[in-house]
Design a protein around this motif. Structure first.
Motif, PDB file in Angstrom:
ATOM      1  N   ARG A 178       0.818  -1.215   0.000  1.00 28.49           N
ATOM      2  CA  ARG A 178       0.000   0.000   0.000  1.00 28.49           C
ATOM      3  C   ARG A 178       0.855   1.270   0.000  1.00 28.49           C
ATOM      4  O   ARG A 178       0.607   2.200  -0.773  1.00 28.49           O
ATOM      5  N   ASP A 179       1.869   1.336   0.847  1.00 30.03           N
ATOM      6  CA  ASP A 179       2.706   2.537   0.902  1.00 30.03           C
ATOM      7  C   ASP A 179       3.439   2.767  -0.408  1.00 30.03           C
ATOM      8  O   ASP A 179       3.550   3.909  -0.885  1.00 30.03           O
ATOM      9  N   ASP A 180       3.969   1.695  -1.001  1.00 29.18           N
ATOM     10  CA  ASP A 180       4.637   1.820  -2.296  1.00 29.18           C
ATOM     11  C   ASP A 180       3.668   2.325  -3.356  1.00 29.18           C
ATOM     12  O   ASP A 180       4.024   3.185  -4.181  1.00 29.18           O
ATOM     13  N   HIS A 228       0.940   4.156  -2.940  1.00 28.33           N
ATOM     14  CA  HIS A 228       0.664   5.584  -2.714  1.00 28.33           C
ATOM     15  C   HIS A 228       1.837   6.440  -3.199  1.00 28.33           C
ATOM     16  O   HIS A 228       1.637   7.477  -3.847  1.00 28.33           O
ATOM     17  N   ARG A 229       3.043   5.991  -2.902  1.00 31.86           N
ATOM     18  CA  ARG A 229       4.224   6.743  -3.319  1.00 31.86           C
ATOM     19  C   ARG A 229       4.329   6.815  -4.841  1.00 31.86           C
ATOM     20  O   ARG A 229       4.803   7.816  -5.396  1.00 31.86           O
TER      21      ARG A 229
END
Length: 240
Positions: A201-203, A205-206
């Protein structure tokens, strides 16, 4: 009876493995193989592969590694794949295994233009292959789970492209009568796919992707999943 080889090129992340199991289990269930029929060799951990003539066939798994790193174990496995092709051994490569088969046989692998492909995708079968022993019975479109950053950019000479997605034109390749590979993951179920999306998820979003939309679009992929069982039956790995 010769065993079916699972060439383990990696393992699921700890959080996913703790809840859902790991690659060999997923492949065994999806292909309908009995545990006693399997021989698992963890090439990424340095385990040695048997001679191709000692096994009934092989499944080459996915990995967090990159084929372009040309790690020693990966290059050694590529050599084994070439030997297996010489004796027409049944081979089924998935994700990293798909890319490694292409690399071993002279194609080109690198990062997928536009970034990672992840989630449940629409796969379109290529026209002109109605009699293919595996892909011939596929519908014009079906759904499959994906998660990858690298991909096959140029298939090996003589390989047939049997299916594609909007992002990746080489989702399903045939290299010979007994050897195919897929970029997508027929061994994943929907819960495993969701677990990978949560982890990334963080990747996402980035990278500017809509992780919530990708997550909500995950669904069942029975046709993609069936490919492993059809391949296993076709090559006598299962009795039914």
């Amino acid at each position: 009876m010769k065993p079916v080889l699972i060439i383990r090129t990696g393992r699921a992340p700890d959080s996913i493995r703790a809840r859902h199991g790991d690659f060999p289990h997923w492949f065994r269930v999806a292909a309908g193989l009995r545990p006693e029929r399997l021989r698992i060799v963890d090439v990424a951990a340095g385990e040695a592969l048997p001679a191709a003539g000692e096994v009934a066939g092989a499944i080459v798994t996915g990995s967090a590694a990159m084929v372009t790193e040309k790690l020693a174990w990966s290059e050694a496995t590529a050599g084994w794949i070439r030997d297996a092709m010489d004796v027409n051994l049944p081979l089924f490569g998935v994700c990293y295994g798909h890319q490694l088969m292409t690399h071993a046989l002279g194609g080109r692998v690198d990062y997928l233009p536009g970034g990672r492909e992840i989630g449940t995708q629409s796969i379109e079968t290529a026209p002109g292959h109605p009699h293919d022993l595996l892909a011939g019975g596929l519908p014009a479109r079906f759904r499959a789970h994906t998660t990858h950053e690298q991909s096959v950019l140029e298939p090996p000479a003589g390989a047939q492209v049997l299916a594609s997605s909007a992002r990746d034109p080489n989702q399903l390749l045939r290299y010979g009568p007994n050897a195919i590979s897929v970029q997508f993951h027929p061994e994943f179920n929907a819960e495993v796919m969701r677990a990978y999306i949560r982890r990334k998820r963080d990747d996402l979003h980035r990278e500017g992707a809509d992780a919530a939309r990708i997550f909500s679009a995950v669904g069942a992929t029975p046709i993609a999943r069936r490919l492993l069982r059809r391949f296993a039956r076709r090559h006598g790995w299962t009795s039914a």
